[in-house]
Design a protein around this motif. Structure first.
Motif, PDB file in Angstrom:
ATOM      1  N   ALA A  22     -18.435   7.255  -4.292  1.00 42.59           N
ATOM      2  CA  ALA A  22     -17.055   7.180  -5.083  1.00 42.59           C
ATOM      3  C   ALA A  22     -15.952   8.346  -4.970  1.00 42.59           C
ATOM      4  O   ALA A  22     -16.423   9.494  -5.488  1.00 42.59           O
ATOM      5  CB  ALA A  22     -17.477   6.866  -6.571  1.00 42.59           C
ATOM      6  N   GLU A  51     -10.126  -2.957   0.888  1.00 42.03           N
ATOM      7  CA  GLU A  51      -9.036  -2.654  -0.107  1.00 42.03           C
ATOM      8  C   GLU A  51      -8.798  -3.743  -1.068  1.00 42.03           C
ATOM      9  O   GLU A  51      -8.571  -3.445  -2.149  1.00 42.03           O
ATOM     10  CB  GLU A  51      -7.900  -2.129   0.868  1.00 42.03           C
ATOM     11  CG  GLU A  51      -6.850  -1.574  -0.172  1.00 42.03           C
ATOM     12  CD  GLU A  51      -5.523  -1.400   0.689  1.00 42.03           C
ATOM     13  OE1 GLU A  51      -4.451  -0.650   0.150  1.00 42.03           O
ATOM     14  OE2 GLU A  51      -5.306  -1.872   1.787  1.00 42.03           O
ATOM     15  N   ARG A  54     -11.135  -4.074  -3.736  1.00 42.57           N
ATOM     16  CA  ARG A  54     -11.141  -2.603  -4.464  1.00 42.57           C
ATOM     17  C   ARG A  54     -12.138  -1.796  -4.218  1.00 42.57           C
ATOM     18  O   ARG A  54     -12.553  -0.810  -5.242  1.00 42.57           O
ATOM     19  CB  ARG A  54     -10.902  -2.903  -6.231  1.00 42.57           C
ATOM     20  CG  ARG A  54      -9.776  -3.727  -6.496  1.00 42.57           C
ATOM     21  CD  ARG A  54      -8.500  -3.315  -5.922  1.00 42.57           C
ATOM     22  NE  ARG A  54      -8.193  -1.887  -6.579  1.00 42.57           N
ATOM     23  CZ  ARG A  54      -7.488  -1.721  -8.033  1.00 42.57           C
ATOM     24  NH1 ARG A  54      -7.139  -3.226  -8.412  1.00 42.57           N
ATOM     25  NH2 ARG A  54      -6.964  -0.826  -8.371  1.00 42.57           N
ATOM     26  N   ASP A  57      -9.332   2.604  -1.091  1.00 43.43           N
ATOM     27  CA  ASP A  57      -8.062   2.744  -1.816  1.00 43.43           C
ATOM     28  C   ASP A  57      -7.222   3.656  -0.646  1.00 43.43           C
ATOM     29  O   ASP A  57      -7.648   4.693  -0.195  1.00 43.43           O
ATOM     30  CB  ASP A  57      -8.041   3.617  -2.950  1.00 43.43           C
ATOM     31  CG  ASP A  57      -6.564   3.934  -3.354  1.00 43.43           C
ATOM     32  OD1 ASP A  57      -5.693   3.384  -2.889  1.00 43.43           O
ATOM     33  OD2 ASP A  57      -6.476   4.955  -3.993  1.00 43.43           O
ATOM     34  N   ARG A  59      -4.055   5.303   0.730  1.00 43.74           N
ATOM     35  CA  ARG A  59      -3.085   6.220   0.288  1.00 43.74           C
ATOM     36  C   ARG A  59      -2.255   6.451   1.619  1.00 43.74           C
ATOM     37  O   ARG A  59      -2.458   7.173   2.488  1.00 43.74           O
ATOM     38  CB  ARG A  59      -3.490   7.333  -0.236  1.00 43.74           C
ATOM     39  CG  ARG A  59      -4.575   6.826  -1.463  1.00 43.74           C
ATOM     40  CD  ARG A  59      -5.182   8.052  -2.292  1.00 43.74           C
ATOM     41  NE  ARG A  59      -6.170   7.928  -3.131  1.00 43.74           N
ATOM     42  CZ  ARG A  59      -6.872   8.735  -3.706  1.00 43.74           C
ATOM     43  NH1 ARG A  59      -6.490  10.080  -3.691  1.00 43.74           N
ATOM     44  NH2 ARG A  59      -7.870   8.466  -4.453  1.00 43.74           N
ATOM     45  N   TYR A  65      -9.826   6.214   0.783  1.00 38.35           N
ATOM     46  CA  TYR A  65     -10.866   6.828   0.032  1.00 38.35           C
ATOM     47  C   TYR A  65     -11.640   5.717  -0.710  1.00 38.35           C
ATOM     48  O   TYR A  65     -11.284   4.472  -0.726  1.00 38.35           O
ATOM     49  CB  TYR A  65     -10.128   7.428  -1.186  1.00 38.35           C
ATOM     50  CG  TYR A  65      -9.422   8.833  -0.942  1.00 38.35           C
ATOM     51  CD1 TYR A  65      -9.854  10.113  -1.120  1.00 38.35           C
ATOM     52  CD2 TYR A  65      -8.193   8.817  -0.545  1.00 38.35           C
ATOM     53  CE1 TYR A  65      -9.411  11.143  -0.705  1.00 38.35           C
ATOM     54  CE2 TYR A  65      -7.380  10.028   0.027  1.00 38.35           C
ATOM     55  CZ  TYR A  65      -7.995  11.283  -0.190  1.00 38.35           C
ATOM     56  OH  TYR A  65      -7.283  12.325   0.113  1.00 38.35           O
ATOM     57  N   THR A  67     -13.291   4.035  -3.653  1.00 34.72           N
ATOM     58  CA  THR A  67     -12.409   4.064  -5.223  1.00 34.72           C
ATOM     59  C   THR A  67     -13.627   4.302  -6.135  1.00 34.72           C
ATOM     60  O   THR A  67     -14.630   4.755  -5.698  1.00 34.72           O
ATOM     61  CB  THR A  67     -12.082   2.541  -5.555  1.00 34.72           C
ATOM     62  OG1 THR A  67     -13.598   1.597  -5.523  1.00 34.72           O
ATOM     63  CG2 THR A  67     -11.177   1.866  -4.443  1.00 34.72           C
ATOM     64  N   SER A  68     -13.219   4.549  -7.388  1.00 34.82           N
ATOM     65  CA  SER A  68     -14.268   4.587  -8.253  1.00 34.82           C
ATOM     66  C   SER A  68     -15.626   4.144  -8.301  1.00 34.82           C
ATOM     67  O   SER A  68     -16.582   4.126  -8.999  1.00 34.82           O
ATOM     68  CB  SER A  68     -13.707   4.866  -9.848  1.00 34.82           C
ATOM     69  OG  SER A  68     -13.467   3.387 -10.076  1.00 34.82           O
ATOM     70  N   LEU A  73     -13.483  -2.342 -12.135  1.00 38.17           N
ATOM     71  CA  LEU A  73     -12.603  -2.642 -10.923  1.00 38.17           C
ATOM     72  C   LEU A  73     -13.082  -3.487  -9.820  1.00 38.17           C
ATOM     73  O   LEU A  73     -11.985  -4.451  -9.345  1.00 38.17           O
ATOM     74  CB  LEU A  73     -12.730  -1.147 -10.167  1.00 38.17           C
ATOM     75  CG  LEU A  73     -11.334  -0.739  -9.126  1.00 38.17           C
ATOM     76  CD1 LEU A  73      -9.975  -0.821  -9.750  1.00 38.17           C
ATOM     77  CD2 LEU A  73     -11.841   0.540  -8.328  1.00 38.17           C
TER      78      LEU A  73
END
Length: 223
Positions: A22, A51, A54, A57, A59, A65, A67-68, A73
């Motif tokens: 994460a 994406e 979720r 991510d 950017r 990246y 995600t958490s 989420l």
């Protein structure tokens, strides 16, 4: 599509194996596609799909990246799917709630804090016969969210919150058409709070079952 599925699976395996965690940034597209033995186009499609749900991510100008990966989420994708269900599918959603939510209440009864009990009681304030149906439903949503939060299981809470929010329309229908909806809701919620406060898991579980089954039974007759 098969190639894209393969790309999704390989990225997922990297996360599961711990090669990606994460918050980690994925290697550049060219490097990652060569490492995984994938075309860059299939990798892009996989990233787009991940994406949407979720997991990743993207950017712009910075990179991609992980995600958490927090439950709330990841459950957004399930919420989206559940919201697409038509009226009669809501019965299936209520059936799932009837299985899971009483179990959450039983867990909450052994873990709930005095502060959480106070928060539940606070949701009852200013709810009376003059309360609009929309406000009653808002109260109901918060009430159930607080109970699932008290169960202290983030995955269970995420699933139940997604299922609960999807049944708002059904509860509004009931509030508009059924007499004494406010009195019934408040009486049932008060009994549930008292069972939770006593730490009576079996009673809390039974009361939640009856509470959800009442709406489900009404809906079966209304549809």
């Amino acid at each position: 599509m098969a190639v894209t599925d393969e790309a999704i699976t390989k990225i997922k395996d990297m996360i599961i194996s711990g090669k990606l965690s994460a918050g980690d940034r994925l290697p550049p597209e060219k490097e990652l596609s060569e490492k995984l033995g994938l075309s860059r186009s299939s990798l892009r499609e996989a990233v787009k799909a991940l994406e949407i749900i979720r997991v990743l991510d993207v950017r712009r100008g910075d990179g991609t990246y992980v995600t958490s990966l927090e439950p709330e989420l990841l459950s957004e994708a399930m919420t989206f799917i559940v919201d697409l269900h038509q009226d009669k599918s809501i019965l299936d959603i209520f059936a799932v709630r009837r299985i899971l939510e009483p179990a959450a209440a039983a867990m909450a009864a052994t873990r709930i804090t005095p502060e959480q009990i106070s928060a539940l009681r606070a949701t009852m304030e200013n709810i009376n016969e003059e309360t609009s149906v929309e406000s009653l439903v808002d109260h109901d949503l918060v009430f159930h969210e607080l109970i699932t939060a008290a169960a202290d299981n983030s995955y269970l809470a995420s699933v139940l919150n997604a299922l609960s929010s999807s049944t708002v329309r059904a509860r509004i229908w009931r509030g508009l058409t059924q007499e004494k909806a406010v009195d019934r809701t408040l009486a049932e919620h008060t009994a549930i709070i008292e069972a939770l406060e006593r730490g009576d898991a079996d009673l809390a579980k039974s009361l939640l079952t009856v509470h959800i089954s009442g709406v489900e039974h009404w809906l079966r007759q209304a549809l």
